[in-house]
Write a protein that holds these residues in place. Structure first.
Motif, PDB file in Angstrom:
ATOM      1  N   LYS A  14       0.834  -1.211   0.000  1.00 53.02           N
ATOM      2  CA  LYS A  14       0.000   0.000   0.000  1.00 53.02           C
ATOM      3  C   LYS A  14       0.860   1.250   0.000  1.00 53.02           C
ATOM      4  CE  LYS A  14      -4.493  -0.980   1.781  1.00 53.02           C
ATOM      5  NZ  LYS A  14      -5.346  -0.178   0.957  1.00 53.02           N
ATOM      6  N   LEU A  15       1.889   1.218   0.856  1.00 55.52           N
ATOM      7  CA  LEU A  15       2.740   2.403   0.988  1.00 55.52           C
ATOM      8  C   LEU A  15       3.466   2.710  -0.318  1.00 55.52           C
ATOM      9  CD1 LEU A  15       4.105   1.779   4.556  1.00 55.52           C
ATOM     10  CD2 LEU A  15       2.941   3.853   3.782  1.00 55.52           C
ATOM     11  N   GLU A  16       3.845   1.672  -1.007  1.00 56.71           N
ATOM     12  CA  GLU A  16       4.585   1.866  -2.247  1.00 56.71           C
ATOM     13  C   GLU A  16       3.782   2.705  -3.235  1.00 56.71           C
ATOM     14  OE1 GLU A  16       6.111  -1.774  -3.818  1.00 56.71           O
ATOM     15  OE2 GLU A  16       7.621  -0.723  -5.028  1.00 56.71           O
ATOM     16  N   LEU A  17       2.476   2.596  -3.122  1.00 59.52           N
ATOM     17  CA  LEU A  17       1.617   3.360  -4.027  1.00 59.52           C
ATOM     18  C   LEU A  17       1.482   4.821  -3.600  1.00 59.52           C
ATOM     19  CD1 LEU A  17      -1.287   0.785  -4.435  1.00 59.52           C
ATOM     20  CD2 LEU A  17       0.547   1.259  -6.057  1.00 59.52           C
ATOM     21  N   THR A  18       1.770   5.094  -2.335  1.00 57.62           N
ATOM     22  CA  THR A  18       1.478   6.451  -1.861  1.00 57.62           C
ATOM     23  C   THR A  18       2.714   7.334  -1.660  1.00 57.62           C
ATOM     24  OG1 THR A  18       1.487   5.761   0.446  1.00 57.62           O
ATOM     25  CG2 THR A  18      -0.639   5.720  -0.652  1.00 57.62           C
ATOM     26  N   VAL A  19       3.902   6.744  -1.673  1.00 60.14           N
ATOM     27  CA  VAL A  19       5.084   7.606  -1.517  1.00 60.14           C
ATOM     28  C   VAL A  19       5.980   7.461  -2.748  1.00 60.14           C
ATOM     29  CG1 VAL A  19       5.079   7.437   1.010  1.00 60.14           C
ATOM     30  CG2 VAL A  19       6.429   5.821  -0.323  1.00 60.14           C
ATOM     31  N   SER A  20       6.927   8.389  -2.870  1.00 63.41           N
ATOM     32  CA  SER A  20       7.792   8.319  -4.056  1.00 63.41           C
ATOM     33  C   SER A  20       8.690   7.083  -3.947  1.00 63.41           C
ATOM     34  CB  SER A  20       8.656   9.566  -4.145  1.00 63.41           C
ATOM     35  OG  SER A  20       9.674   9.487  -3.166  1.00 63.41           O
ATOM     36  N   ASN A  21       9.183   6.667  -5.100  1.00 63.72           N
ATOM     37  CA  ASN A  21       9.998   5.466  -5.144  1.00 63.72           C
ATOM     38  C   ASN A  21      11.224   5.595  -4.248  1.00 63.72           C
ATOM     39  OD1 ASN A  21      10.622   2.961  -6.002  1.00 63.72           O
ATOM     40  ND2 ASN A  21      11.777   3.651  -7.808  1.00 63.72           N
ATOM     41  N   VAL A  22      11.860   6.770  -4.311  1.00 68.28           N
ATOM     42  CA  VAL A  22      13.067   6.982  -3.500  1.00 68.28           C
ATOM     43  C   VAL A  22      12.744   6.854  -2.010  1.00 68.28           C
ATOM     44  CG1 VAL A  22      14.885   8.631  -2.909  1.00 68.28           C
ATOM     45  CG2 VAL A  22      13.996   8.522  -5.243  1.00 68.28           C
ATOM     46  N   SER A  23      11.683   7.529  -1.576  1.00 67.89           N
ATOM     47  CA  SER A  23      11.332   7.453  -0.153  1.00 67.89           C
ATOM     48  C   SER A  23      11.021   6.017   0.243  1.00 67.89           C
ATOM     49  CB  SER A  23      10.101   8.282   0.178  1.00 67.89           C
ATOM     50  OG  SER A  23      10.129   9.475  -0.487  1.00 67.89           O
ATOM     51  N   PHE A  24      10.338   5.338  -0.650  1.00 70.75           N
ATOM     52  CA  PHE A  24       9.969   3.972  -0.309  1.00 70.75           C
ATOM     53  C   PHE A  24      11.212   3.124  -0.080  1.00 70.75           C
ATOM     54  CE2 PHE A  24       8.847  -0.408  -1.305  1.00 70.75           C
ATOM     55  CZ  PHE A  24       7.822  -0.587  -0.375  1.00 70.75           C
ATOM     56  N   VAL A  25      12.144   3.227  -1.017  1.00 75.42           N
ATOM     57  CA  VAL A  25      13.349   2.408  -0.901  1.00 75.42           C
ATOM     58  C   VAL A  25      14.198   2.838   0.300  1.00 75.42           C
ATOM     59  CG1 VAL A  25      15.504   1.793  -2.068  1.00 75.42           C
ATOM     60  CG2 VAL A  25      13.373   1.893  -3.352  1.00 75.42           C
ATOM     61  N   MET A  26      14.260   4.144   0.503  1.00 72.08           N
ATOM     62  CA  MET A  26      15.096   4.657   1.592  1.00 72.08           C
ATOM     63  C   MET A  26      14.519   4.330   2.969  1.00 72.08           C
ATOM     64  SD  MET A  26      17.659   7.012   0.841  1.00 72.08           S
ATOM     65  CE  MET A  26      17.486   8.341   2.013  1.00 72.08           C
ATOM     66  N   TRP A  27      13.235   4.625   3.138  1.00 68.08           N
ATOM     67  CA  TRP A  27      12.684   4.608   4.497  1.00 68.08           C
ATOM     68  C   TRP A  27      11.794   3.413   4.813  1.00 68.08           C
ATOM     69  CZ3 TRP A  27      15.926   7.793   6.151  1.00 68.08           C
ATOM     70  CH2 TRP A  27      16.208   8.982   5.516  1.00 68.08           C
ATOM     71  N   PHE A  28      11.037   2.970   3.853  1.00 65.11           N
ATOM     72  CA  PHE A  28      10.046   1.950   4.199  1.00 65.11           C
ATOM     73  C   PHE A  28      10.539   0.521   4.020  1.00 65.11           C
ATOM     74  CE2 PHE A  28       7.320   5.660   3.723  1.00 65.11           C
ATOM     75  CZ  PHE A  28       6.635   5.579   4.918  1.00 65.11           C
ATOM     76  N   ARG A  29      11.221   0.288   2.895  1.00 62.60           N
ATOM     77  CA  ARG A  29      11.620  -1.097   2.657  1.00 62.60           C
ATOM     78  C   ARG A  29      12.479  -1.660   3.801  1.00 62.60           C
ATOM     79  NH1 ARG A  29      13.481  -2.237  -3.154  1.00 62.60           N
ATOM     80  NH2 ARG A  29      11.280  -2.148  -3.673  1.00 62.60           N
ATOM     81  N   PRO A  30      13.383  -0.857   4.389  1.00 60.71           N
ATOM     82  CA  PRO A  30      14.207  -1.427   5.474  1.00 60.71           C
ATOM     83  C   PRO A  30      13.457  -1.675   6.785  1.00 60.71           C
ATOM     84  CG  PRO A  30      15.211   0.567   4.542  1.00 60.71           C
ATOM     85  CD  PRO A  30      13.803   0.511   4.039  1.00 60.71           C
TER      86      PRO A  30
END
Ligand code: ADP
Ligand code: MG
Length: 452
Positions: A14-30
């Motif tokens: 869900k989050l991947e759809l709502t934030v930019s790709n960079v933010s997702f990889v930087m902050w959420f995926r980890p």
């Protein structure tokens, strides 16, 4: 039942759809899930203090939204950094690899809360009773029997009670069912194959008789179902004797539910029976405003007043009309809904009302003639008694005979506010009950209008 990692993956999706790709990889995926405490608190860890701060400062709303969509409305979130995670695991052990987790989504509609329920004269007592029951289940009014017409907020109040208890008293076992669900549940348990039948009935009884709060919506439908009535009677007694709260709604009072077994009727009557009435104009306006605020609709005030005036019984219809008007505005890419959309939504209904042979001007002219004053006086600002009384009578008659909305009458009378118009109308209708003078004014003017 699902495991924690697949639920967390759904949150990430869900989050991947709502934030930019960079933010997702930087902050959420980890991010890692550390624990899910009592199905209520999700503990996650970020891989550094700065990552934790980023999440808390800039992305917490998005994270909360995704978590509540997947895990349920009332799940809390705690974010740890790496060191805090190590500390947490030392104290609590490694949790995520353990058993599967049951997701207990709040079954109550999150929009149907006490906060979102507009209180007015028509529902203040029922609101107070529902609140008291939510705050002290089983102690105040038991059973609480709420009755009233369609679309007046009965179901909303039941959900509000449920939401309240889930929030402030989450250990209580609360069940909301419609009468139909109760009946189907029972009939299904009877319909099981004979060997498992007694087990199924037992399960049914365990489910319903171990509750702290049972809410049954629209009980009037029980009237034709004799065996369900019987079962409900026993459920009722069991709960009641153990001081468990029962809340029932119906479209009519117990005495008017036909073919209701007398013993059940008398059970319904032993607590508090409270009706819910159609809301008055002020409350209807407040409900529409609240709805605009909740749904982020932008709608002109006079449109709200108009809808509130034209639809005066069912709140569901009131809200339906509001959405329709807003929808029409969005179709034409407008920022806010105006009178134009309102008239379109009402689809000629408003014009028809006016069209009973008479117009507001006919009434104004006749009143002026009767009292020997000018049109300018009557629609103007003069405050002397010889003008104010005729003005109020004209307002009363226009509203009564032509059923023209107060807002529109306000416009005819020099842009007066609808509350002023309402006040005038109410004053005359009150005086008609007591004052001979006003009574004869009104009846003579009516005669003149009929050409007499
Ligand atoms: P009922 O169960 O009595 O038929 P509902 O509870 O379904 O009516 O209410 C119909 C709609 O009107 C719902 O969307 C509800 O939120 C809304 N509503 C009813 N009463 C109020 C109120 N007092 N304040 C705000 N919204 C209300
Ligand atoms: Mg309902």
């Amino acid at each position: 039942m699902q495991d924690l990692s697949s639920l967390w993956q759904a949150v990430l999706d869900k989050l991947e759809l709502t934030v930019s790709n960079v933010s997702f990889v930087m902050w959420f995926r980890p991010l890692k899930v550390v624990d899910f405490v009592d199905n209520k608190k999700l503990v996650i860890s970020a891989n550094s203090i700065s990552a934790k701060n980023q999440i808390l400062r800039n992305y917490f709303d998005k994270l909360s939204k995704a978590v509540s969509d997947i895990f349920g409305e009332n799940v809390e979130i705690e974010v740890l950094d790496q060191n805090e995670e190590i500390e947490y695991i030392k104290v609590n052990g490694e949790k995520t690899k353990e058993k599967e987790i049951e997701v207990t989504k709040n079954p109550f509609n999150p929009k149907y809360t006490f906060d979102n329920f507009v209180v007015g004269k028509s529902n203040q007592f029922v609101y107070a009773a529902a609140r008291a029951v939510a705050e002290h289940p089983g102690e105040k009014f038991n059973p609480l029997f709420i009755y009233g017409g369609v679309g007046l907020g009965k179901t909303h109040l039941l959900h509000a009670i449920g939401n309240y208890i889930k929030e402030f008293n989450p250990n209580l076992n609360v069940l909301y069912v419609t009468c139909e669900q109760f009946a189907n549940d029972y009939i299904e348990s009877l319909g099981s194959m004979s060997t498992t039948k007694s087990k199924a009935v037992l399960e049914f009884r365990t489910k319903y008789r171990n509750l702290d709060v049972l809410m049954v919506d629209d009980i009037q439908f029980i009237s034709k179902k004799t065996s369900t009535q019987e079962e409900f009677f026993h459920t009722f007694n069991e709960l009641y004797q153990n001081n468990k709260q029962i809340i029932i709604t119906s479209d009519r009072p117990p005495k008017d539910i036909e073919t209701l077994a007398d013993r059940l009727r008398s059970r319904f009557t032993c607590g508090l029976i409270q009706d819910i009435q159609s809301p008055d104009l002020e409350t209807r306006i407040a409900i529409l405003r609240k709805k605009c605020q909740l749904e982020k609709y932008v709608i002109d005030d006079d449109v709200i007043d108009l809808i509130a005036e034209k639809i005066n019984t069912n709140i569901r219809e009131l809200e339906g009309m509001l959405s329709k008007v807003y929808f029409l505005a969005t179709l034409s890419n407008k920022h806010s809904a105006t009178m134009e959309e309102a008239l379109e939504a009402f689809n000629g209904q408003i014009e028809e009302d006016k069209n009973e042979g008479l117009s507001p001007d006919d009434i104004i002219d006749t009143v002026c003639k009767y009292f020997d004053i000018t049109r300018q006086d009557i629609v103007g600002k003069k405050k002397s008694k010889d003008v104010v009384e005729p003005r109020m009578i004209a307002i009363y008659l226009i509203n009564e005979i032509l059923e023209i909305p107060l807002v529109s009458i306000g416009k005819i009378f020099g842009g007066r506010d609808h509350t002023t118009i309402m006040h005038s109308r109410d004053k005359i209708s009150d005086e008609l009950k007591t004052s001979h003078k006003i009574k004869s004014f009104v009846s003579e003017i009516k005669k003149m209008l009929k050409g007499g």
